[in-house]
Design a protein around this motif. Structure first.
Motif, PDB file in Angstrom:
ATOM      1  N   LYS A  46     -26.362   2.143  15.894  1.00  0.00           N
ATOM      2  CA  LYS A  46     -27.778   1.314  15.505  1.00  0.00           C
ATOM      3  C   LYS A  46     -26.884  -0.238  14.820  1.00  0.00           C
ATOM      4  O   LYS A  46     -28.147  -1.014  14.541  1.00  0.00           O
ATOM      5  CB  LYS A  46     -28.270   1.943  14.181  1.00  0.00           C
TER       6      LYS A  46
ATOM      7  N   ARG B 281     -26.711  -3.844  15.095  1.00  0.00           N
ATOM      8  CA  ARG B 281     -26.926  -4.867  16.123  1.00  0.00           C
ATOM      9  C   ARG B 281     -26.016  -6.134  15.863  1.00  0.00           C
ATOM     10  O   ARG B 281     -25.546  -6.758  15.048  1.00  0.00           O
ATOM     11  CB  ARG B 281     -28.350  -5.450  15.307  1.00  0.00           C
TER      12      ARG B 281
ATOM     13  N   PRO C  59     -25.735  -8.843  18.874  1.00  0.00           N
ATOM     14  CA  PRO C  59     -25.927  -9.586  19.766  1.00  0.00           C
ATOM     15  C   PRO C  59     -25.102 -10.817  20.054  1.00  0.00           C
ATOM     16  O   PRO C  59     -24.730 -11.261  18.827  1.00  0.00           O
ATOM     17  CB  PRO C  59     -27.464  -9.919  19.648  1.00  0.00           C
TER      18      PRO C  59
ATOM     19  N   ASP D 204     -31.891 -10.381  11.050  1.00  0.00           N
ATOM     20  CA  ASP D 204     -32.144  -9.263  12.414  1.00  0.00           C
ATOM     21  C   ASP D 204     -30.698  -8.822  12.749  1.00  0.00           C
ATOM     22  O   ASP D 204     -30.918  -7.994  13.622  1.00  0.00           O
ATOM     23  CB  ASP D 204     -32.930  -9.890  13.310  1.00  0.00           C
ATOM     24  N   GLN D 205     -29.681  -9.323  12.519  1.00  0.00           N
ATOM     25  CA  GLN D 205     -28.218  -8.791  13.000  1.00  0.00           C
ATOM     26  C   GLN D 205     -27.573  -8.273  11.687  1.00  0.00           C
ATOM     27  O   GLN D 205     -27.626  -8.634  10.451  1.00  0.00           O
ATOM     28  CB  GLN D 205     -27.672 -10.029  13.438  1.00  0.00           C
ATOM     29  N   ASP D 206     -26.490  -7.254  12.188  1.00  0.00           N
ATOM     30  CA  ASP D 206     -25.338  -6.910  11.125  1.00  0.00           C
ATOM     31  C   ASP D 206     -24.631  -7.943  10.945  1.00  0.00           C
ATOM     32  O   ASP D 206     -23.978  -8.394  11.877  1.00  0.00           O
ATOM     33  CB  ASP D 206     -24.737  -5.722  11.700  1.00  0.00           C
TER      34      ASP D 206
ATOM     35  N   PRO E 138     -34.706  -4.366  17.473  1.00  0.00           N
ATOM     36  CA  PRO E 138     -33.562  -4.858  17.717  1.00  0.00           C
ATOM     37  C   PRO E 138     -33.783  -6.068  18.695  1.00  0.00           C
ATOM     38  O   PRO E 138     -33.120  -7.175  18.582  1.00  0.00           O
ATOM     39  CB  PRO E 138     -32.647  -3.849  18.225  1.00  0.00           C
ATOM     40  N   TRP E 139     -34.594  -5.895  19.563  1.00  0.00           N
ATOM     41  CA  TRP E 139     -34.738  -6.845  20.586  1.00  0.00           C
ATOM     42  C   TRP E 139     -35.878  -8.207  20.276  1.00  0.00           C
ATOM     43  O   TRP E 139     -35.728  -9.210  20.880  1.00  0.00           O
ATOM     44  CB  TRP E 139     -35.337  -6.186  22.040  1.00  0.00           C
TER      45      TRP E 139
ATOM     46  N   GLY F 265     -36.048  -9.798  16.826  1.00  0.00           N
ATOM     47  CA  GLY F 265     -35.491 -10.340  15.503  1.00  0.00           C
ATOM     48  C   GLY F 265     -36.593 -10.868  14.565  1.00  0.00           C
ATOM     49  O   GLY F 265     -36.360 -10.719  13.483  1.00  0.00           O
TER      50      GLY F 265
END
Length: 779
Positions: A103, A105, A107, A117-119, A626-627, A629
């Motif tokens: 899970k 993320r 990108p 929206d990202q780790d 995930p897609w 954000g």
């Protein structure tokens, strides 16, 4: 009707529901921050793996606590940080354990686009040690960097400055790890006698709850995000060892372009022209010792700076603010005191210095110094012109063309005296032939307590640069004016209060600042009743709604005119009165919802009718997948003021923004970011009198960490229907930009692309091809 805005705002807020249950604090007793391992030379391979021998020796810090969505909670996931310091850099090793690594993320994204929206992990470093400002770097799980400066007074992060950092990340079976190398040349600190360097490390996980965990005991009651930075132990003799060291960075830039501009043959003055040029420029940064930084720019080419998002301008009387993105002006912005205008305090700092007022520099020179309790900066830039000069009044902003060259200079020095920060500043714009604009003044910030801050400035201007009735530059008799601004901000577990007072004389002008309105006095008040976490089940337990934070809000503002004989404005005339009761709450997946009722009174022109528009605002933002954000939208609907027609009409203003990322093949990623906004107002007969659209679509194809293709499409449209006493118009502007870029951090950048713009009326068309090479030469 006479009433006290303060009493009304507080009375309405007091009608809110009782506060939610108090949460017991969870912070380990006696736990300090991370401790560094001091070595002479760190033999570390920057690959993100943390398997070098030095990492086995470096102390491990794992005392993290949760900050979002709810503070005062134990950390849900295990995170460790290690620090290795040598004579050249500070290197951070961060291990982010995850029981569900699928899970994560991670990108590929552009620099400075590492969002919630990202780790990612974040390192916040204050080498001055005063917690007034801090440099920060976010590193995503894919190794992308987002960096900038955080200022305590504005409580805002500014991603525009970029530092020469190196980072690498590695996805692992039980999470991911990050190595971040922060060269000492990229840090700004006093020569001697400074406070201990301060640090905070964080980790963001964009799961359903969007968790943020920190290594410092920060709560939502703090006045700023950097209020609890902890001392970084173990540096030893680092400052004494490297404070005399000189760092020199020379970045030559070679650019070539071909320009074609044409006006359609159907136009009255149809013609076409071509132009080719090649230019050599340079950016130079010299740090002779720890506390000094000297910056110089020669013939800079800013053509690859990202395009501004178009804004709605058809129904506003005042100039619109634009963010600064050019590298020369971003060094030590906290010393300049220029925020990003995302809140009222930062917006007012732009009245003292607004670098976007400098259009096309031929050359520029700047020096910045930092001491323990004092700092100063001075710059001077030769502007080739081609921009606009603003001259404001109570009911609008006038624009005049700046055709000739000018010299723009600015200086500011600040002294810290206990909890009081006191600064003096000066700005000057010299156009030649006795035409100039000078501004002098002072600004201050006083931290009355851990939860209260008082700020303000007083600026005095003297202007002989004027314009005649045809807009031609001329020398005028010296005109003087002043600008006074005071701000009080107070925050507690239950309340958040903000108050502003402004008094701007009609004659005030600052050609190095952003001044869109003068000749007024304004009082603004905001009170937010903080209720903490809330839960509702209006349709049963199966549909329970959970809010991590909930606020009842009240905003009130009153603006009255000052006497202005030149504009024929009477003293005390009400320009605008606002009363906005509303609410805001946040929930899972970074979901935020806000709504407020706008009970306003507005006057479009002096001695005109006082209108009473009534609108409702509703907005939300969320990170649903995930897609996807970000998905954000806002709508204001109701009876709006048509400024040019000086009447009310049914209408709306709306914005829609999204950020989408998807993997393609062989590690390629695609970013797509559309931004749309529109507005309309109807006439009393129900017909569309004014309509406006501003749109931008940005697509970035990442071939890897260093190569990308960026395409930008922009379109603006403004329609005004002609009617008796009101001229019609139909303006269109379209822009297409395409650019390939190869980037190795900040040290090597190759760019190739073109832009094409079309404008109506006038049938103007411009096409430009360009190529640019920029390489840093380090000593």
């Amino acid at each position: 009707m006479k009433h006290s805005l303060t009493s009304l705002a507080l009375a309405l807020c007091s009608c809110a529901a009782l506060a939610g249950p108090d949460t017991a604090a969870f912070y380990p007793e006696g736990v300090s921050g991370p401790r560094a391992l001091r070595v002479k030379h760190a033999a570390l391979q920057l690959d993100g793996r943390l398997d070098d021998a030095l990492w086995a020796e470096a102390p491990i810090h794992d005392a993290f606590v949760q900050h979002q969505p709810e503070d005062r909670r134990p950390a849900r996931w295990h995170t460790t940080v290690q620090v290795v310091v040598d004579d050249d850099a500070i290197t951070f090793g961060i291990r982010a354990y995850d029981p569900e690594p699928s899970k994560i993320r991670a990108p590929l994204a552009r620099r400075d686009q590492v969002k919630r929206d990202q780790d990612f992990v974040i390192v916040v470093l204050d080498p001055v040690g005063q917690r007034r400002a801090a440099q920060f770097a976010r590193v995503s799980a894919s190794g992308v960097i987002a960096d900038g400066v955080f200022t305590a007074d504005d409580d805002a992060e500014d991603f525009s400055p970029d530092f020469d950092l190196q980072a690498a990340a590695q996805l692992l079976p039980d999470g991911y790890s990050v190595e971040l190398r922060w060269p000492l040349a990229a840090l700004r600190y006093p020569y001697a006698g400074g406070a201990p360097w301060r640090l905070m490390v964080g980790r963001s996980m964009p799961r359903e709850d969007s968790v943020m965990m920190l290594s410092a005991p920060l709560t939502h009651d703090a006045l700023s995000f950097i209020a609890e930075l902890q001392p970084l132990e173990g540096l030893g003799d680092l400052v004494e060892t490297v404070r005399e060291r000189s760092f020199l960075q020379v970045r030559p830039e070679l650019s070539a372009r071909q320009l074609r501009r044409s006006v359609s043959e159907g136009a009255a003055d149809g013609h076409s022209e071509r132009h080719r040029e090649a230019a050599l420029g340079a950016e130079i940064k010299w740090r002779p010792r720890a506390d000094w930084v000297i910056d110089a720019t020669l013939n800079p080419d800013f053509s690859q700076v990202e395009l501004d998002t178009p804004q709605l301008a058809g129904n506003t009387r005042y100039a619109l603010f634009q963010q600064e993105k050019r590298p020369f002006f971003l060094e030590s912005k906290d010393v300049v005191g220029a925020g990003q205008a995302e809140d009222a305090g930062a917006a007012h700092s732009q009245a003292a210095f607004y670098s976007r007022a400098i259009t096309d520099p031929d050359w520029g020179l700047r020096a910045t110094w930092r001491g323990v309790d004092a700092e100063a900066t001075a710059l001077s830039v030769r502007d080739a012109g081609g921009g606009q000069v603003l001259r404001a009044h109570a009911y609008g902003t006038r624009y005049f063309e700046q055709h000739g060259r000018s010299q723009a200079s600015f200086v500011r020095a600040r002294q810290q005296i206990g909890e009081l920060s006191l600064a003096g500043l000066g700005a000057r714009r010299d156009y030649g032939n006795g035409r100039r604009n000078s501004v002098f003044g002072t600004d201050f910030a006083w931290r009355a307590s851990e939860q209260a801050l008082l700020r303000g400035h007083l600026l005095l201007s003297d202007t002989t640069a004027g314009f005649d009735a045809q807009g031609q530059a001329q020398r005028q008799t010296a005109e003087r004016g002043h600008r006074l601004w005071l701000s009080w901000r107070e925050r507690s577990a239950d309340w958040n209060h903000l108050a502003h007072f402004e008094h701007v004389a009609p004659g005030f002008a600052n050609d190095n600042g952003f001044v869109s309105q003068t000749g007024f006095r304004r009082v603004s008040l905001e009170s937010h009743r903080r209720l903490g976490a809330q839960s509702w089940a209006p349709l049963g337990e199966g549909l329970r709604l959970q809010a991590y934070e909930f606020e009842w809000q009240m905003q009130a503002q009153e603006t009255r005119a000052l006497a202005d004989a030149r504009e024929g404005v009477a003293a005390g005339e009400l320009i605008e009165r606002r009363l906005h009761p509303g609410l805001w709450f946040s929930s899972a997946r970074n979901f935020e919802l806000w709504s407020h009722l706008n009970l306003d009174q507005q006057r479009a022109r002096s001695a005109g009718r006082l209108h009473s528009p009534r609108t409702l605002t509703l907005g939300f933002s969320v990170s649903p997948a995930p897609w996807l954000g970000l998905l954000s939208a806002e709508l204001e609907w109701g009876r709006r003021l048509d400024v040019e027609a000086d009447r009310l009409g049914r209408g709306l203003v709306w914005t829609l923004e999204a950020k989408m990322r998807t993997p393609l093949w062989k590690g390629w990623w695609l970013d797509f970011e559309p931004h749309l906004s529109g507005a309309s107002v109807r006439s009393p007969q129900g017909d569309a009198s004014l309509s406006e659209l501003a749109a931008q679509a940005l697509a970035v194809l990442h071939f890897g960490a260093r190569d990308s293709v960026r395409a930008t499409v922009q379109h603006t449209r403004l329609n005004r229907v002609a009617e008796p006493g009101l001229a019609g118009s139909a303006d269109r502007e379209r822009l297409l930009a395409l650019m390939y870029q190869h980037r190795q951090g900040l040290r090597k950048v190759y760019s190739l692309g073109f832009t094409q713009s079309r404008q109506q009326p006038g049938a103007e068309r411009e096409t430009q091809w360009f190529a640019k090479l920029a390489i840093d030469l380090m000593d």
